[in-house]
Design a protein around this motif. Structure first.
Motif, PDB file in Angstrom:
ATOM      1  N   HIS A   1      77.037 -21.055  11.670  1.00 27.10           N
ATOM      2  CA  HIS A   1      77.266 -19.881  10.820  1.00 27.10           C
ATOM      3  C   HIS A   1      76.710 -18.640  11.508  1.00 27.10           C
ATOM      4  N   ASP A   2      77.549 -17.622  11.694  1.00 30.61           N
ATOM      5  CA  ASP A   2      77.025 -16.361  12.208  1.00 30.61           C
ATOM      6  C   ASP A   2      76.395 -15.567  11.059  1.00 30.61           C
ATOM      7  N   GLU A   3      75.825 -14.408  11.373  1.00 30.19           N
ATOM      8  CA  GLU A   3      75.106 -13.646  10.361  1.00 30.19           C
ATOM      9  C   GLU A   3      76.015 -13.226   9.213  1.00 30.19           C
ATOM     10  N   ALA A   4      77.260 -12.861   9.543  1.00 28.45           N
ATOM     11  CA  ALA A   4      78.199 -12.450   8.494  1.00 28.45           C
ATOM     12  C   ALA A   4      78.479 -13.604   7.538  1.00 28.45           C
ATOM     13  N   ALA A   5      78.649 -14.804   8.089  1.00 29.00           N
ATOM     14  CA  ALA A   5      78.907 -15.976   7.249  1.00 29.00           C
ATOM     15  C   ALA A   5      77.701 -16.281   6.369  1.00 29.00           C
ATOM     16  N   ARG A   6      76.511 -16.155   6.927  1.00 25.76           N
ATOM     17  CA  ARG A   6      75.301 -16.435   6.146  1.00 25.76           C
ATOM     18  C   ARG A   6      75.147 -15.438   5.000  1.00 25.76           C
ATOM     19  N   ASP A   7      75.398 -14.176   5.306  1.00 23.16           N
ATOM     20  CA  ASP A   7      75.297 -13.162   4.259  1.00 23.16           C
ATOM     21  C   ASP A   7      76.313 -13.437   3.150  1.00 23.16           C
ATOM     22  N   ARG A   8      77.530 -13.798   3.544  1.00 19.48           N
ATOM     23  CA  ARG A   8      78.569 -14.066   2.553  1.00 19.48           C
ATOM     24  C   ARG A   8      78.196 -15.274   1.695  1.00 19.48           C
ATOM     25  N   LEU A   9      77.670 -16.311   2.328  1.00 22.79           N
ATOM     26  CA  LEU A   9      77.300 -17.516   1.590  1.00 22.79           C
ATOM     27  C   LEU A   9      76.121 -17.274   0.658  1.00 22.79           C
ATOM     28  N   ARG A  10      75.162 -16.453   1.070  1.00 20.57           N
ATOM     29  CA  ARG A  10      74.035 -16.147   0.184  1.00 20.57           C
ATOM     30  C   ARG A  10      74.526 -15.439  -1.074  1.00 20.57           C
ATOM     31  N   GLY A  11      75.463 -14.504  -0.881  1.00 22.56           N
ATOM     32  CA  GLY A  11      76.014 -13.820  -2.037  1.00 22.56           C
ATOM     33  C   GLY A  11      76.781 -14.762  -2.943  1.00 22.56           C
ATOM     34  N   LEU A  12      77.559 -15.648  -2.335  1.00 18.18           N
ATOM     35  CA  LEU A  12      78.326 -16.623  -3.107  1.00 18.18           C
ATOM     36  C   LEU A  12      77.395 -17.565  -3.864  1.00 18.18           C
ATOM     37  N   ALA A  13      76.324 -18.006  -3.189  1.00 19.31           N
ATOM     38  CA  ALA A  13      75.357 -18.897  -3.834  1.00 19.31           C
ATOM     39  C   ALA A  13      74.704 -18.211  -5.033  1.00 19.31           C
ATOM     40  N   ALA A  14      74.368 -16.941  -4.868  1.00 16.91           N
ATOM     41  CA  ALA A  14      73.754 -16.203  -5.979  1.00 16.91           C
ATOM     42  C   ALA A  14      74.724 -16.082  -7.146  1.00 16.91           C
ATOM     43  N   ASP A  15      75.991 -15.804  -6.838  1.00 21.67           N
ATOM     44  CA  ASP A  15      76.997 -15.666  -7.894  1.00 21.67           C
ATOM     45  C   ASP A  15      77.227 -16.979  -8.643  1.00 21.67           C
ATOM     46  N   CYS A  16      77.120 -18.095  -7.911  1.00 21.42           N
ATOM     47  CA  CYS A  16      77.444 -19.410  -8.483  1.00 21.42           C
ATOM     48  C   CYS A  16      76.213 -20.175  -8.953  1.00 21.42           C
ATOM     49  N   GLY A  17      75.023 -19.613  -8.765  1.00 18.10           N
ATOM     50  CA  GLY A  17      73.806 -20.301  -9.172  1.00 18.10           C
ATOM     51  C   GLY A  17      73.475 -21.503  -8.308  1.00 18.10           C
ATOM     52  N   LEU A  18      73.778 -21.418  -7.005  1.00 20.12           N
ATOM     53  CA  LEU A  18      73.555 -22.539  -6.093  1.00 20.12           C
ATOM     54  C   LEU A  18      72.271 -22.347  -5.294  1.00 20.12           C
ATOM     55  N   LEU A  19      71.596 -23.442  -5.000  1.00 11.67           N
ATOM     56  CA  LEU A  19      70.457 -23.418  -4.097  1.00 11.67           C
ATOM     57  C   LEU A  19      70.935 -23.135  -2.679  1.00 11.67           C
ATOM     58  N   VAL A  20      70.087 -22.504  -1.881  1.00 11.26           N
ATOM     59  CA  VAL A  20      70.401 -22.177  -0.488  1.00 11.26           C
ATOM     60  C   VAL A  20      69.486 -22.977   0.423  1.00 11.26           C
ATOM     61  N   THR A  21      70.077 -23.744   1.337  1.00 16.14           N
ATOM     62  CA  THR A  21      69.282 -24.544   2.270  1.00 16.14           C
ATOM     63  C   THR A  21      69.550 -24.110   3.707  1.00 16.14           C
ATOM     64  N   GLY A  22      68.660 -24.540   4.598  1.00 16.94           N
ATOM     65  CA  GLY A  22      68.818 -24.333   6.026  1.00 16.94           C
ATOM     66  C   GLY A  22      68.433 -25.601   6.752  1.00 16.94           C
ATOM     67  N   SER A  23      69.183 -25.949   7.799  1.00 17.21           N
ATOM     68  CA  SER A  23      68.985 -27.235   8.464  1.00 17.21           C
ATOM     69  C   SER A  23      69.467 -27.174   9.907  1.00 17.21           C
ATOM     70  N   SER A  24      68.959 -28.079  10.720  1.00 15.79           N
ATOM     71  CA  SER A  24      69.339 -28.094  12.136  1.00 15.79           C
ATOM     72  C   SER A  24      70.648 -28.824  12.398  1.00 15.79           C
ATOM     73  N   ASP A  25      70.998 -29.833  11.559  1.00 15.33           N
ATOM     74  CA  ASP A  25      72.131 -30.729  11.862  1.00 15.33           C
ATOM     75  C   ASP A  25      71.890 -31.424  13.204  1.00 15.33           C
ATOM     76  N   TYR A  26      70.662 -31.859  13.401  1.00 10.73           N
ATOM     77  CA  TYR A  26      70.218 -32.461  14.661  1.00 10.73           C
ATOM     78  C   TYR A  26      70.937 -33.786  14.941  1.00 10.73           C
ATOM     79  N   HIS A  27      71.409 -33.927  16.188  1.00  6.99           N
ATOM     80  CA  HIS A  27      72.075 -35.155  16.638  1.00  6.99           C
ATOM     81  C   HIS A  27      71.426 -35.721  17.904  1.00  6.99           C
ATOM     82  N   GLY A  28      70.192 -35.347  18.186  1.00  8.99           N
ATOM     83  CA  GLY A  28      69.589 -35.778  19.447  1.00  8.99           C
ATOM     84  C   GLY A  28      70.229 -35.032  20.604  1.00  8.99           C
ATOM     85  N   SER A  29      70.470 -35.737  21.704  1.00  7.48           N
ATOM     86  CA  SER A  29      71.029 -35.104  22.902  1.00  7.48           C
ATOM     87  C   SER A  29      72.538 -34.897  22.811  1.00  7.48           C
TER      88      SER A  29
END
Length: 284
Positions: free
Chosen positions: A222-250
């Motif tokens: 997610h680039d910054e624009a996508a993150r900003d859009r999703l935060r606004g959408l989450a606020a409008d919909c009453g959704l929790l906002v998470t952040g994660s690495s999506d780690y897969h090792g090497s």
């Protein structure tokens, strides 16, 4: 407190064993890590047994879903893995992974790629075989430069030349199953453009009305624009906002703890869950 709620092990398409993953989580300075292998809870016991002091494990899974022509991933946390309907659906998805991967190998061979099923099976090991294992085989053969490069229309992207469909859950069904098993449902990387078509925003709102708990916002795809859009959408919909690495090792370039979840959001996830509890390491 540093919290990473999206990681993978060799139980699906990561390169760390579950035991290695939790040890590496401590080295990365994490206090909480979620193990969310694709459509399986197969790594939970090993991760729990190896859990180092000071680290808390959140059990979970990343569910393969599809809405019309859009691939969707749903993170499920702290559900009861023995709930029969949900367990049966996860098994159906896992059982379809081998014939699907074999189908992709066959298509690639038709395209002139000297890939073999034995190569893909070796890369997958005991894990739940998936597209990243086929992608890794393409990297080994020098067909593409990286796993990410394999997820392109020429190769393994949704609708790509070597793409093969598999059994996937409707995301509304996935939310229902997760909630019925006492879990918490969070939509994974919904604006990751590189992964193909994106879920319409109105559908995210409809999922929220159906019981979706949150949306993964801070993610490497997610680039910054996508993150900003999703935060606004989450606020409008009453959704929790998470952040994660999506780690897969090497297998991917992301690192543990690259993006994290706010401790207050984590506390709310734990509060909502009734199917399972976070597992503290000895002394944690």
């Amino acid at each position: 407190m540093r919290i990473d709620l999206h990681t993978h092990s060799t139980a699906s398409d990561g390169t760390d064993t579950p035991a290695e993953l939790v040890r590496n989580a401590v080295r990365a300075g994490l206090d909480v890590v979620a193990l969310t292998d694709h459509d399986t809870v197969g790594g939970h016991d090993e991760a729990t047994a190896a859990l180092p002091p000071g680290l808390t494990l959140v059990t979970g899974a990343e569910l393969s879903c599809r809405y019309e022509d859009v691939g969707v991933h749903m993170l499920a946390y702290l559900f009861d893995p023995r709930e029969p309907e949900f367990a049966r659906e996860r098994e159906l998805v896992r059982d379809d992974r081998v014939p699907r991967a074999r189908g992709m190998v066959a298509k690639l061979r038709e395209l002139g790629v000297p890939i073999t099923w034995e190569q893909v099976a070796r890369i997958a090991g005991d894990g739940s075989v998936g597209r990243p294992h086929v992608a890794s085989a393409l990297v080994e053969l020098g067909v593409v430069g990286s796993v990410s490069d394999a997820f392109a229309p020429d190769w393994l992207a949704d609708g790509g030349r070597a793409y093969v469909e598999k059994h996937e859950l409707d995301p509304f069904t996935a939310v229902r199953l997760v909630k019925a098993a006492g879990g918490v449902a969070v939509l994974a990387h919904p604006m990751a453009v590189k992964r193909g078509a994106r879920l319409p925003e109105k559908v995210i709102g409809e999922l929220a009305e159906a019981g979706l708990d949150g949306v993964e916002v801070d993610h490497m795809d997610h680039d910054e624009a996508a993150r900003d859009r999703l935060r606004g959408l989450a606020a409008d919909c009453g959704l929790l906002v998470t952040g994660s690495s999506d780690y897969h090792g090497s297998r991917k370039t992301c690192v543990l703890g690259e993006y994290t979840t706010d401790p207050e959001v984590y506390g709310e996830i734990v509060r909502r869950a009734t199917g399972a509890f976070p597992v503290p390491g000895a002394g944690g």
